[in-house]
Design an enzyme around this catalytic site. Sequence first.
Site, PDB file in Angstrom:
ATOM      1  N   ARG A   1      90.079 120.548 -50.050  1.00  0.00           N
ATOM      2  CA  ARG A   1      91.094 119.843 -49.279  1.00  0.00           C
ATOM      3  C   ARG A   1      90.460 118.673 -48.551  1.00  0.00           C
ATOM      4  O   ARG A   1      89.326 118.763 -48.096  1.00  0.00           O
ATOM      5  CB  ARG A   1      91.720 120.800 -48.250  1.00  0.00           C
ATOM      6  CG  ARG A   1      92.297 122.059 -48.834  1.00  0.00           C
ATOM      7  CD  ARG A   1      93.491 121.818 -49.676  1.00  0.00           C
ATOM      8  NE  ARG A   1      94.563 121.153 -48.962  1.00  0.00           N
ATOM      9  CZ  ARG A   1      95.792 120.993 -49.474  1.00  0.00           C
ATOM     10  NH1 ARG A   1      96.076 121.446 -50.671  1.00  0.00           N
ATOM     11  NH2 ARG A   1      96.718 120.393 -48.770  1.00  0.00           N
ATOM     12  N   VAL A   2      91.206 117.600 -48.444  1.00  0.00           N
ATOM     13  CA  VAL A   2      90.585 116.454 -47.795  1.00  0.00           C
ATOM     14  C   VAL A   2      90.379 116.659 -46.307  1.00  0.00           C
ATOM     15  O   VAL A   2      89.580 115.981 -45.695  1.00  0.00           O
ATOM     16  CB  VAL A   2      91.325 115.134 -48.059  1.00  0.00           C
ATOM     17  CG1 VAL A   2      91.013 114.644 -49.451  1.00  0.00           C
ATOM     18  CG2 VAL A   2      92.797 115.279 -47.834  1.00  0.00           C
ATOM     19  N   ASP A   3      91.077 117.617 -45.757  1.00  0.00           N
ATOM     20  CA  ASP A   3      90.784 117.892 -44.350  1.00  0.00           C
ATOM     21  C   ASP A   3      89.424 118.585 -44.221  1.00  0.00           C
ATOM     22  O   ASP A   3      88.899 118.781 -43.145  1.00  0.00           O
ATOM     23  CB  ASP A   3      91.900 118.704 -43.670  1.00  0.00           C
ATOM     24  CG  ASP A   3      92.737 119.498 -44.649  1.00  0.00           C
ATOM     25  OD1 ASP A   3      92.215 119.806 -45.743  1.00  0.00           O
ATOM     26  OD2 ASP A   3      93.892 119.803 -44.322  1.00  0.00           O
ATOM     27  N   ASP A   4      88.851 118.962 -45.329  1.00  0.00           N
ATOM     28  CA  ASP A   4      87.537 119.584 -45.322  1.00  0.00           C
ATOM     29  C   ASP A   4      86.438 118.613 -45.735  1.00  0.00           C
ATOM     30  O   ASP A   4      85.323 119.010 -46.021  1.00  0.00           O
ATOM     31  CB  ASP A   4      87.519 120.777 -46.276  1.00  0.00           C
ATOM     32  CG  ASP A   4      88.461 121.873 -45.803  1.00  0.00           C
ATOM     33  OD1 ASP A   4      88.997 122.580 -46.663  1.00  0.00           O
ATOM     34  OD2 ASP A   4      88.660 121.992 -44.575  1.00  0.00           O
TER      35      ASP A   4
END
Length: 695
Positions: free
Chosen positions: A563-566
Amino acid sequence: SLASSDHLRHVESMTQLPSGAGQISHLNAVILGEPLASEENDRVFPSHDFSRQALVSSPEQYWKMYKRSVEDPAGFWSEIASQFYWREKWYPEVYSENIDVTKGTVKFEWFKGARTNICYNAVDQNVEAGNGGKVAIYWEGNEPGDDGQLTYAELLEKVCQLANYLKHVGVQKGDAVVIYLPMLMELPITMLACARIGAVHSVVFAGFSAESLAQRIIDCKPKVVITCNAVKRGSKAIHLKEIVDSALIESVKNGVPVGLCLTFENQSAMKREDTKWTEGRDVWWQDVVPQFPTKCAVEWVDAEDPLFLLYTSGSTGKPKGVLHTAGGYMVYTATTFKYAFDYKPSDIYWCTADCGWITGHSYVTYGPLLNGATVVVFEGAPNYPDSGRCWDIVDKYKVTIFYTAPTLVRSLMREGNEYVTRYSRKSLRVLGSVGEPINPSAWRWFYNVVGDSQCPISDTWWQTETGGFMITPLPGAWPQKPGSATFPFFGVQPVIVDEKGNEIEGECSGYLCIKRSWPGAFRTLYGDHERYETTYFKPFAGYYFTGDGCSRDKDGYYWLTGRVDDVINVSGHRIGTAEVESALVSHPQCAEAAVVGVEHEIKGQGIYAFVTLVEGVPYSEELRKSLILIVRNQIGAFAAPDKIHWAPGLPKTRSGKIMRRILRKIASRQLDELGDTSTLADPSVVDQLIELRDC
Ligand code: 6R9
């Protein structure tokens, strides 16, 4: 624009490859666990024998089909759709779409105007084709020896009885039914019965708390909730009915009274005498359902009528009710299942996912049954009574296709090979992986040890929202690269964009988006079309935004990076947490790793790694250094973790996803902001981690 599409160009060049050529399987020569010199370039070819019998047996064949699917989606999908039963054909168009939020409301429609029924196609059609005597479901209980089976003809009767009962109690087309059941045969039966009468099912994973269940009940206001009294997972009994009881009290308080709780008596876990009961509301399944006729007329629904709701978590606290419709979902799950697993009528298929998640919807229930497959449904835990249970089941049913999650692969890998090699596993021919990027060392173990270096691995990338596989190997067509989901499925046009939403070509990394609709796409978030547009279509106008980071290598292979939040930005370098984790777990003494970003004075963000060691290995300063070194060596000095935090266990949801939100808080020492830890499979790991923070 298609001709210049990067993917098409790459595929074209790939077709120069000798298909299935000479087993260059470098992997076979590799001693397990020893990192390869260059994993990136390591390709694993399907054997000649496998490719020869495969539905898609060469890159050329893939290329031809893929090209057609994106140049003429209407022609491609209508040809495939014609193999299903439609009461009436779609009219006037095969599909219509607006994916560009700047041009109006986002809307996808496939086979609009057509009337069909997914239950009819998945069950009746198989019986009518003369396969009524074929086993549809093998059920394996929690306790070895506790098992059962249903042929397609028997499945049809069970589904019809429940469908008749539901109609009898007033459930009509379009009504919601909430299902809170473990992996009993009654779970797929209930889903199919709802679909048969046009009711919209909302399955809630039977590991969710009463509060989460209540939230979902309140959101869709069902006429009926269907559950069972209890279930055993491993040696532990869980009283599901009591959880439902509290959820139903909660929903009454919120103005959503549910008049009926149909309860299956799961005798192996709990007797009815011991079950708490609310007279007037609760009804035993066994007392009513078997009395209903075994034939039930089908409710023909529009292809665009809702089939089910499935809640999934987003970046905010409120779960999103992902809505799928009948026709496109049917065509898409069936087709992806068939090609990604190279399905043949003789296969015995086992997916370890629970029907409470999208994987269980699409690839335990609908996709396989639509293909007339024999499906294993397993109630228990994969490590009960011991870590060999999966392979025991594989041998017992002669499973040919085994589909699971990297987290299970890693946890079994940690227990050692003996649990695997004790069993024959000769029946296996295709393996599958889903849920998160599979790190190359887990991939290799899965391939070499579980599959005896004989079985291609379909690493299927997709989401609750996509309904079915989006990027996946076709096992007979492509050489694989451990850790890459390889290439897009037919009709899927992935693009990688930068922050500004510009498509990037060639070897690159960025945000993964999808251009154009596909039949299995979700149509809205239940009751909140605005959130649907905001979350998925506004970030990069003109595209569906997946929320995932992705890179494409020089051969055109796609590598999902999480995930791009990661994604962590260290000194301007974007580093996928998955990349660092993959490097860490390639260390022979590292079993699992989870990496999060923490604020860093100089670099912006620093890399903080939680590391679980192989059973019995002590944590030491020397080991810490060698873990950092392996990351430096595999990615670069900029990616070296700033901190290694020894983690005897990681906080995971019950579906096996690591809760990074909690890890980020521990890493940044914001211990008073840990938030809700009750949804964790084992909340005690959090305290353990806090204790070890300065270790
Ligand atoms: C099917 C499912 C979706 C998210 C997705 C991605 C991750 C799933 C993956 C994968 C890399 C794969 N994901 N499969 N990442 N390789 N083969 O898991 O649906 O629960 O909605 O999760 O899972 O990050 O965006 P869902």
